[in-house]
Design a protein around this motif. Structure first.
Motif, PDB file in Angstrom:
ATOM      1  N   ASN A  69      -4.162   4.899  -7.518  1.00 56.26           N
ATOM      2  CA  ASN A  69      -4.280   5.295  -6.113  1.00 56.26           C
ATOM      3  C   ASN A  69      -2.941   5.203  -5.393  1.00 56.26           C
ATOM      4  OD1 ASN A  69      -6.919   6.157  -5.955  1.00 56.26           O
ATOM      5  ND2 ASN A  69      -7.722   4.134  -5.492  1.00 56.26           N
ATOM      6  N   ILE A 106       0.617  -4.761  -5.948  1.00 54.49           N
ATOM      7  CA  ILE A 106      -0.624  -4.266  -5.347  1.00 54.49           C
ATOM      8  C   ILE A 106      -1.553  -5.427  -5.005  1.00 54.49           C
ATOM      9  CG2 ILE A 106      -2.738  -2.936  -5.781  1.00 54.49           C
ATOM     10  CD1 ILE A 106      -0.904  -0.924  -7.306  1.00 54.49           C
ATOM     11  N   ASN A 107      -1.788  -6.302  -5.951  1.00 57.44           N
ATOM     12  CA  ASN A 107      -2.689  -7.434  -5.689  1.00 57.44           C
ATOM     13  C   ASN A 107      -2.118  -8.392  -4.661  1.00 57.44           C
ATOM     14  OD1 ASN A 107      -4.660  -6.531  -7.487  1.00 57.44           O
ATOM     15  ND2 ASN A 107      -3.696  -7.560  -9.211  1.00 57.44           N
ATOM     16  N   ASP A 154      -5.405   0.280  -3.712  1.00 57.54           N
ATOM     17  CA  ASP A 154      -6.120  -0.764  -4.456  1.00 57.54           C
ATOM     18  C   ASP A 154      -5.860  -0.727  -5.958  1.00 57.54           C
ATOM     19  OD1 ASP A 154      -7.493   1.543  -5.039  1.00 57.54           O
ATOM     20  OD2 ASP A 154      -9.444   0.797  -4.396  1.00 57.54           O
ATOM     21  N   SER A 155      -5.086   0.245  -6.410  1.00 55.63           N
ATOM     22  CA  SER A 155      -4.779   0.362  -7.840  1.00 55.63           C
ATOM     23  C   SER A 155      -3.487   1.160  -7.995  1.00 55.63           C
ATOM     24  CB  SER A 155      -5.912   1.080  -8.575  1.00 55.63           C
ATOM     25  OG  SER A 155      -5.986   2.437  -8.153  1.00 55.63           O
ATOM     26  N   HIS A 214      -3.105  -0.348   5.682  1.00 52.80           N
ATOM     27  CA  HIS A 214      -3.785   0.120   4.471  1.00 52.80           C
ATOM     28  C   HIS A 214      -2.878  -0.158   3.284  1.00 52.80           C
ATOM     29  CE1 HIS A 214      -5.579   2.738   1.456  1.00 52.80           C
ATOM     30  NE2 HIS A 214      -4.351   3.168   1.224  1.00 52.80           N
ATOM     31  N   SER A 215      -3.501  -0.506   2.164  1.00 57.33           N
ATOM     32  CA  SER A 215      -2.765  -0.631   0.909  1.00 57.33           C
ATOM     33  C   SER A 215      -3.606  -0.039  -0.208  1.00 57.33           C
ATOM     34  CB  SER A 215      -2.479  -2.105   0.615  1.00 57.33           C
ATOM     35  OG  SER A 215      -1.875  -2.230  -0.655  1.00 57.33           O
ATOM     36  N   THR A 219     -10.890  -5.945   4.515  1.00 57.50           N
ATOM     37  CA  THR A 219     -10.870  -4.672   5.240  1.00 57.50           C
ATOM     38  C   THR A 219     -11.428  -4.836   6.653  1.00 57.50           C
ATOM     39  OG1 THR A 219     -11.204  -3.564   3.130  1.00 57.50           O
ATOM     40  CG2 THR A 219     -11.522  -2.235   5.079  1.00 57.50           C
ATOM     41  N   ARG A 248      -2.448  -6.793  -1.170  1.00 60.03           N
ATOM     42  CA  ARG A 248      -3.845  -6.784  -0.717  1.00 60.03           C
ATOM     43  C   ARG A 248      -4.299  -8.185  -0.299  1.00 60.03           C
ATOM     44  NH1 ARG A 248      -6.549  -2.278  -0.903  1.00 60.03           N
ATOM     45  NH2 ARG A 248      -8.580  -3.212  -1.271  1.00 60.03           N
TER      46      ARG A 248
END
Length: 147
Positions: A128, A77-78, A124-125, A121-122, A87, A81
């Protein structure tokens, strides 16, 4: 999610290549026509916070092609991102996906009363990511994936 503006500009493979080059695994991928139901579920928290966003989401996504992917790897995830960038594409580093290929900004989108065309889009956690996978891939057994 690779968004409609990236799909229209034929950036699917360049974006996926950035993710592959990072050593991450694209474990599941699907091309879909976005329905209002799925988009509104995906952006539910934004709809609650902003009444104006429904029109913007409808114009940007509904009945357009998106490419959805489930990505796996250490700290995925990190890492994803970071690869994507800010964004707001106009604020992204030139090395990021949005910095390389972004052609929009929040300021311009706001002036035109539309969604910012920011390519991807990805989640953030992890929570999610699980929520979004359940929306787009209800048949996917997420528990086997993250175990």
């Amino acid at each position: 999610m690779i968004k409609p503006d990236a799909v229209e500009r034929k950036l699917i493979y360049p974006i996926l290549n950035v993710i592959f080059e990072e050593g991450l695994c694209v474990c599941f991928i699907s091309e879909r026509i976005a329905s209002s139901d799925l988009i509104f579920k995906h952006y539910q928290e934004h709809l609650i916070a902003n009444n104006d966003i429904e029109k913007r989401l409808r114009e940007y996504y509904v009945d357009k092609t998106v490419v959805l992917a489930i990505i796996k790897g250490d700290n995925a995830i990190n890492r994803v991102r970071k690869l994507i960038g800010s964004t707001d594409p106009s604020l992204s580093s030139k090395e990021s996906i949005r910095g390389k290929w972004g052609m929009d900004s929040f300021l311009q989108a706001e002036k035109e009363n539309r969604s910012c065309r920011n390519l991807i889009h990805s989640a953030d956690s992890l929570s999610n990511a699980i929520r979004e996978i359940k929306i787009w891939f209800p048949e996917f057994n997420i528990h086997n994936f993250i175990a």
